[in-house]
Design a protein around this motif. Structure first.
Motif, PDB file in Angstrom:
ATOM      1  N   GLY A 192       0.815  -1.215   0.000  1.00 13.40           N
ATOM      2  CA  GLY A 192       0.000   0.000   0.000  1.00 13.40           C
ATOM      3  C   GLY A 192       0.840   1.252   0.000  1.00 13.40           C
ATOM      4  N   MET A 193       1.937   1.239   0.777  1.00 13.67           N
ATOM      5  CA  MET A 193       2.823   2.398   0.788  1.00 13.67           C
ATOM      6  C   MET A 193       3.520   2.574  -0.557  1.00 13.67           C
ATOM      7  SD  MET A 193       4.559   2.481   4.587  1.00 13.67           S
ATOM      8  CE  MET A 193       5.096   0.761   4.617  1.00 13.67           C
ATOM      9  N   LEU A 194       3.863   1.468  -1.215  1.00 13.75           N
ATOM     10  CA  LEU A 194       4.483   1.562  -2.535  1.00 13.75           C
ATOM     11  C   LEU A 194       3.523   2.178  -3.546  1.00 13.75           C
ATOM     12  CD1 LEU A 194       6.866   0.954  -4.413  1.00 13.75           C
ATOM     13  CD2 LEU A 194       5.915  -1.338  -4.747  1.00 13.75           C
ATOM     14  N   ALA A 195       2.242   1.828  -3.450  1.00 17.21           N
ATOM     15  CA  ALA A 195       1.237   2.427  -4.343  1.00 17.21           C
ATOM     16  C   ALA A 195       1.147   3.935  -4.126  1.00 17.21           C
ATOM     17  CB  ALA A 195      -0.123   1.776  -4.112  1.00 17.21           C
ATOM     18  N   LEU A 196       1.240   4.379  -2.876  1.00 19.10           N
ATOM     19  CA  LEU A 196       1.231   5.817  -2.590  1.00 19.10           C
ATOM     20  C   LEU A 196       2.465   6.497  -3.172  1.00 19.10           C
ATOM     21  CD1 LEU A 196      -0.056   6.166   1.093  1.00 19.10           C
ATOM     22  CD2 LEU A 196      -1.173   6.947  -1.002  1.00 19.10           C
TER      23      LEU A 196
ATOM     24  N   THR B  15       2.018   6.884  -6.887  1.00 18.26           N
ATOM     25  CA  THR B  15       1.068   7.976  -7.132  1.00 18.26           C
ATOM     26  C   THR B  15       1.737   9.329  -6.948  1.00 18.26           C
ATOM     27  OG1 THR B  15      -0.755   6.581  -6.357  1.00 18.26           O
ATOM     28  CG2 THR B  15      -1.153   8.955  -6.455  1.00 18.26           C
ATOM     29  N   ALA B  16       2.540   9.448  -5.888  1.00 16.07           N
ATOM     30  CA  ALA B  16       3.240  10.710  -5.632  1.00 16.07           C
ATOM     31  C   ALA B  16       4.220  11.031  -6.747  1.00 16.07           C
ATOM     32  CB  ALA B  16       3.962  10.639  -4.287  1.00 16.07           C
ATOM     33  N   LEU B  17       4.890  10.027  -7.303  1.00 16.02           N
ATOM     34  CA  LEU B  17       5.824  10.269  -8.403  1.00 16.02           C
ATOM     35  C   LEU B  17       5.106  10.783  -9.646  1.00 16.02           C
ATOM     36  CD1 LEU B  17       8.278   7.234  -8.135  1.00 16.02           C
ATOM     37  CD2 LEU B  17       8.876   9.652  -7.958  1.00 16.02           C
ATOM     38  N   ILE B  18       3.935  10.219  -9.936  1.00 17.98           N
ATOM     39  CA  ILE B  18       3.152  10.691 -11.092  1.00 17.98           C
ATOM     40  C   ILE B  18       2.723  12.142 -10.885  1.00 17.98           C
ATOM     41  CG2 ILE B  18       1.020  10.356 -12.394  1.00 17.98           C
ATOM     42  CD1 ILE B  18       1.268   7.360 -11.785  1.00 17.98           C
ATOM     43  N   VAL B  19       2.232  12.445  -9.693  1.00 22.13           N
ATOM     44  CA  VAL B  19       1.804  13.816  -9.382  1.00 22.13           C
ATOM     45  C   VAL B  19       3.001  14.760  -9.421  1.00 22.13           C
ATOM     46  CG1 VAL B  19       0.776  15.287  -7.615  1.00 22.13           C
ATOM     47  CG2 VAL B  19      -0.159  13.012  -8.029  1.00 22.13           C
ATOM     48  N   PHE B  20       4.162  14.277  -8.961  1.00 25.04           N
ATOM     49  CA  PHE B  20       5.376  15.100  -8.959  1.00 25.04           C
ATOM     50  C   PHE B  20       5.778  15.479 -10.380  1.00 25.04           C
ATOM     51  CE2 PHE B  20      10.020  15.568  -8.859  1.00 25.04           C
ATOM     52  CZ  PHE B  20      10.162  16.502  -7.853  1.00 25.04           C
ATOM     53  N   VAL B  21       5.683  14.538 -11.314  1.00 26.04           N
ATOM     54  CA  VAL B  21       6.008  14.834 -12.717  1.00 26.04           C
ATOM     55  C   VAL B  21       5.044  15.885 -13.267  1.00 26.04           C
ATOM     56  CG1 VAL B  21       6.077  13.871 -15.046  1.00 26.04           C
ATOM     57  CG2 VAL B  21       7.064  12.589 -13.140  1.00 26.04           C
ATOM     58  N   ILE B  22       3.753  15.738 -12.987  1.00 25.06           N
ATOM     59  CA  ILE B  22       2.763  16.716 -13.452  1.00 25.06           C
ATOM     60  C   ILE B  22       3.066  18.098 -12.877  1.00 25.06           C
ATOM     61  CG2 ILE B  22       0.317  17.345 -13.391  1.00 25.06           C
ATOM     62  CD1 ILE B  22      -0.335  14.373 -13.337  1.00 25.06           C
TER      63      ILE B  22
ATOM     64  N   GLY C 200      10.558   4.211  -2.572  1.00 24.30           N
ATOM     65  CA  GLY C 200      10.033   3.206  -3.489  1.00 24.30           C
ATOM     66  C   GLY C 200      10.961   2.019  -3.621  1.00 24.30           C
ATOM     67  N   TRP C 201      12.284   2.270  -3.578  1.00 23.55           N
ATOM     68  CA  TRP C 201      13.272   1.194  -3.700  1.00 23.55           C
ATOM     69  C   TRP C 201      13.167   0.206  -2.531  1.00 23.55           C
ATOM     70  CZ3 TRP C 201      16.441  -1.176  -6.914  1.00 23.55           C
ATOM     71  CH2 TRP C 201      17.536  -1.887  -6.425  1.00 23.55           C
ATOM     72  N   VAL C 202      13.123   0.726  -1.293  1.00 19.28           N
ATOM     73  CA  VAL C 202      13.070  -0.167  -0.137  1.00 19.28           C
ATOM     74  C   VAL C 202      11.709  -0.862  -0.035  1.00 19.28           C
ATOM     75  CG1 VAL C 202      14.808   1.137   1.146  1.00 19.28           C
ATOM     76  CG2 VAL C 202      12.410   1.724   1.415  1.00 19.28           C
ATOM     77  N   LEU C 203      10.634  -0.170  -0.434  1.00 21.36           N
ATOM     78  CA  LEU C 203       9.310  -0.780  -0.362  1.00 21.36           C
ATOM     79  C   LEU C 203       9.125  -1.854  -1.418  1.00 21.36           C
ATOM     80  CD1 LEU C 203       7.079   2.369   0.321  1.00 21.36           C
ATOM     81  CD2 LEU C 203       7.652   0.536   1.925  1.00 21.36           C
ATOM     82  N   TRP C 204       9.788  -1.721  -2.558  1.00 21.59           N
ATOM     83  CA  TRP C 204       9.696  -2.745  -3.607  1.00 21.59           C
ATOM     84  C   TRP C 204      10.167  -4.100  -3.088  1.00 21.59           C
ATOM     85  CZ3 TRP C 204       7.597  -2.941  -8.396  1.00 21.59           C
ATOM     86  CH2 TRP C 204       7.961  -4.002  -9.212  1.00 21.59           C
ATOM     87  N   PHE C 205      11.246  -4.092  -2.315  1.00 22.02           N
ATOM     88  CA  PHE C 205      11.754  -5.332  -1.735  1.00 22.02           C
ATOM     89  C   PHE C 205      10.976  -5.722  -0.478  1.00 22.02           C
ATOM     90  CE2 PHE C 205      15.217  -3.863  -4.353  1.00 22.02           C
ATOM     91  CZ  PHE C 205      15.779  -5.026  -4.859  1.00 22.02           C
ATOM     92  N   ALA C 206      10.499  -4.705   0.274  1.00 18.71           N
ATOM     93  CA  ALA C 206       9.794  -4.989   1.526  1.00 18.71           C
ATOM     94  C   ALA C 206       8.475  -5.712   1.294  1.00 18.71           C
ATOM     95  CB  ALA C 206       9.550  -3.688   2.289  1.00 18.71           C
ATOM     96  N   ARG C 207       7.910  -5.617   0.101  1.00 22.46           N
ATOM     97  CA  ARG C 207       6.663  -6.346  -0.180  1.00 22.46           C
ATOM     98  C   ARG C 207       6.828  -7.836   0.051  1.00 22.46           C
ATOM     99  NH1 ARG C 207       5.133  -5.542  -6.073  1.00 22.46           N
ATOM    100  NH2 ARG C 207       7.334  -6.140  -6.244  1.00 22.46           N
ATOM    101  N   ASP C 208       8.025  -8.349  -0.217  1.00 23.78           N
ATOM    102  CA  ASP C 208       8.303  -9.776  -0.044  1.00 23.78           C
ATOM    103  C   ASP C 208       9.046 -10.061   1.254  1.00 23.78           C
ATOM    104  OD1 ASP C 208       7.201 -10.204  -2.607  1.00 23.78           O
ATOM    105  OD2 ASP C 208       9.134  -9.790  -3.557  1.00 23.78           O
ATOM    106  N   GLY C 209       9.084  -9.075   2.150  1.00 20.59           N
ATOM    107  CA  GLY C 209       9.771  -9.265   3.415  1.00 20.59           C
ATOM    108  C   GLY C 209      11.275  -9.231   3.318  1.00 20.59           C
TER     109      GLY C 209
END
Length: 216
Positions: free
Chosen positions: A61-65, A68-75, A130-139
């Motif tokens: 869930g945090m990775l999804a946020l 989303t923040a990265l997309i908004v940041f680009v805009i 995003g980097w740490v959360l990508w791996f944290a999804r799998d523990g």
């Protein structure tokens, strides 16, 4: 808010089946850890510092946020922030256009601070998170996990998007006395980004140390 957990003597080892103890970062008091219910938090019995709080979002869930923040940041950085009109003339200003203008007008220090706090620091914070959360999804712990977590801790006070949004809104209100002012998508994107950053600020990233395992 729950009652703070009682501290335990530092010399007394935690039971093998218990969760990792909580150590206060302010006074080093050791506390028993436990699973928190919705709305609960644990505070240090000695200094009152917050040790842990309940969060409904998992790593996914945090990775999804973050995405989303990265997309908004680009805009926010591509679209103009505001358009000023005087008669038949229209001038649109983007964040980087304003920074470049300040640099050319001999305000290099202000330009560098604005670029760092409004672009580079928030961008690096989102990418590292995003980097740490990508791996944290799998523990799992991401490569350079400890260094990134320390960097995220020090970057926390230096993301000043909310200050920029507040200053921009005040400037828009004052400029309306002299110009026709039209808010552009960039300022709305920065408003949404401020909301997302506020949500990130309320997330206790320290729990990623307990939720992930170091590589073997």
């Amino acid at each position: 808010m729950s009652t703070p957990e009682q501290g335990i003597a530092r010399e007394e080892p935690a039971p093998a089946t218990a969760a990792a103890p909580l150590i206060c970062e302010q006074c080093d008091t050791v506390h028993r850890n436990r699973v928190l219910a919705r709305g609960e938090q644990i505070r240090c019995v000695r200094c009152g510092a917050e040790l842990a709080r309940y969060h409904a979002l998992d790593a996914g869930g945090m990775l999804a946020l973050v995405l989303t923040a990265l997309i908004v940041f680009v805009i926010a950085n591509v679209w103009p922030v505001v358009t000023l009109g005087l008669g038949a003339q229209r001038i649109s200003a983007t964040l980087w256009g304003t920074i470049i203008m300040m640099w050319k007008q001999e305000a290099q220090v202000v330009a560098v601070v604005a670029a760092a706090t409004l672009f580079f620091f928030p961008l690096n914070k989102m990418l590292m998170l995003g980097w740490v959360l990508w791996f944290a999804r799998d523990g799992r712990r991401a490569p350079a996990f400890a260094f990134i977590m320390r960097t995220l801790h020090y970057l926390q006070p230096w993301t000043m998007t909310e200050v920029f949004v507040l200053g921009a809104l005040v400037s828009i209100v004052k400029a309306r006395a002299y110009f026709e002012v039209l808010p552009d998508p960039g300022i709305w994107a920065y408003g949404v980004l401020t909301l997302l950053i506020t949500i990130f600020s309320g997330i206790d990233l320290r729990r990623l140390w307990d939720d992930t395992e170091p590589p073997r």
